[in-house]
Write a protein that holds these residues in place. Structure first.
Motif, PDB file in Angstrom:
ATOM      1  N   TRP A 148       0.905  -0.994  -0.101  1.00  0.00           N
ATOM      2  CA  TRP A 148      -0.039  -0.059  -0.049  1.00  0.00           C
ATOM      3  C   TRP A 148       0.956   1.156  -0.057  1.00  0.00           C
ATOM      4  N   VAL A 202       0.726  11.903   2.467  1.00  0.00           N
ATOM      5  CA  VAL A 202       0.811  12.776   3.704  1.00  0.00           C
ATOM      6  C   VAL A 202       1.215  14.090   3.679  1.00  0.00           C
ATOM      7  N   TRP A 210      -2.514  12.936   7.154  1.00  0.00           N
ATOM      8  CA  TRP A 210      -2.752  11.980   6.196  1.00  0.00           C
ATOM      9  C   TRP A 210      -3.654  12.285   5.147  1.00  0.00           C
ATOM     10  N   ASN A 257      -4.818   6.862   0.588  1.00  0.00           N
ATOM     11  CA  ASN A 257      -3.844   5.777   0.460  1.00  0.00           C
ATOM     12  C   ASN A 257      -4.346   4.677  -0.590  1.00  0.00           C
ATOM     13  N   ASP A 267       3.477   2.175   3.211  1.00  0.00           N
ATOM     14  CA  ASP A 267       2.747   1.612   4.286  1.00  0.00           C
ATOM     15  C   ASP A 267       3.425   0.087   4.482  1.00  0.00           C
ATOM     16  N   GLU A 304       2.326  -2.230   9.263  1.00  0.00           N
ATOM     17  CA  GLU A 304       1.605  -1.608  10.706  1.00  0.00           C
ATOM     18  C   GLU A 304       1.794  -0.193  10.783  1.00  0.00           C
ATOM     19  N   ALA A 305       2.539   0.442  10.062  1.00  0.00           N
ATOM     20  CA  ALA A 305       2.720   1.605   9.892  1.00  0.00           C
ATOM     21  C   ALA A 305       3.379   2.420   8.826  1.00  0.00           C
ATOM     22  N   THR A 306       3.430   3.539   8.664  1.00  0.00           N
ATOM     23  CA  THR A 306       4.166   4.136   7.396  1.00  0.00           C
ATOM     24  C   THR A 306       5.747   4.311   7.844  1.00  0.00           C
ATOM     25  N   ASP A 307       6.391   3.149   7.027  1.00  0.00           N
ATOM     26  CA  ASP A 307       7.721   3.105   7.572  1.00  0.00           C
ATOM     27  C   ASP A 307       8.770   3.621   6.685  1.00  0.00           C
ATOM     28  N   TRP A 335       9.550   7.320   3.978  1.00  0.00           N
ATOM     29  CA  TRP A 335       8.966   8.537   3.482  1.00  0.00           C
ATOM     30  C   TRP A 335      10.054   9.207   2.482  1.00  0.00           C
TER      31      TRP A 335
END
Lengths: 107, 117
Positions: free
Chosen positions: B33, B37, B47, B50, B99, B102-105, B107
């Motif tokens: 995904w 942001v 956010w 997505n 994504d 579990e989180a936006t890892d 950037w």
């Protein structure tokens, strides 16, 4: 939408201090919470996910806890490179909202 | 090394349009995904949207629904954000972000969009 309230919004601390930041959700989000660190002019960096899991490469002085509606980020011994703004984010339901941020500055 | 590089930002008049792009490398883009942001000057993170791996599901924050469209081209390892009917309050740095489940890892460095006459 789920609202996330961070406290404090501003924190002044010294190197070596133990620092705790709180993030409260307007409704239960299980453990679907992440914490990010952002320095001026830079992109955010993931620190912790699923409330308490440390992202690979993040120093062990960072820890997270909580579930449901109340969460904390703790820095056990603040280092010079930790002065930054910290955000929580919920990933339980859309939209994936962020808290308002906590700016940690040098005392 | 995972890299996300945004482009397409700039100055646009209210009511105008802009298309942001994000070039991904260093990972299997089609397996993740992807998110947009944004961060208004001096403000916190918001956010925006997505999109699922195959583009079959898309979600938006209410403030951009009907005006912004997220899309992707897995053959080109690219993510897009088409922004129409832009408003002053859309002024922000826009980040492309992966994504991790579990989180936006991961950037990108962000691209600045300024909506002003």
């Amino acid at each position: 939408d789920i609202q996330l309230t961070q406290s404090p919004s501003f924190l002044s601390a010294s190197v070596g201090d133990r620092v705790t930041i709180t993030c409260r959700a307007s409704q239960g989000i299980s453990s679907y919470l992440a914490w990010y660190q952002q320095k001026p002019g830079k992109a955010p960096k993931l620190l912790i996910y699923t409330a308490s899991t440390l992202q690979s490469g993040v120093p062990s002085r960072f820890s997270g806890s909580g579930s449901g509606t109340e969460f904390t980020l703790t820095i056990s011994s603040l280092q010079p490179e930790d002065f930054a703004t910290y955000y929580c984010q919920q990933l339980n339901s859309y939209p994936f909202t962020f808290g308002g941020g906590t700016k940690v500055e040098i005392k | 090394e995972v890299q996300l590089v945004e482009s397409g930002g700039g100055l646009v008049q209210p009511g105008g349009s802009l298309r942001l792009s994000c070039a991904a490398s260093g990972f299997t883009f089609s397996s993740y995904w992807m998110n947009w942001v944004r961060q208004a000057p001096g403000k916190g993170l918001e956010w925006v949207a997505n999109i699922k791996q195959d583009g079959s599901e898309k979600y938006y924050v209410d403030s951009v629904k009907g005006r912004f469209t997220i899309s992707r081209d897995n053959a080109k390892n690219s993510l897009y954000l088409q922004m129409n009917s832009l408003r002053a309050e859309d002024t922000a740095v826009y980040y492309c972000a992966r994504d991790g489940g579990e989180a936006t890892d991961c950037w990108g460095q962000g691209t600045l969009v300024t909506v002003s006459s």
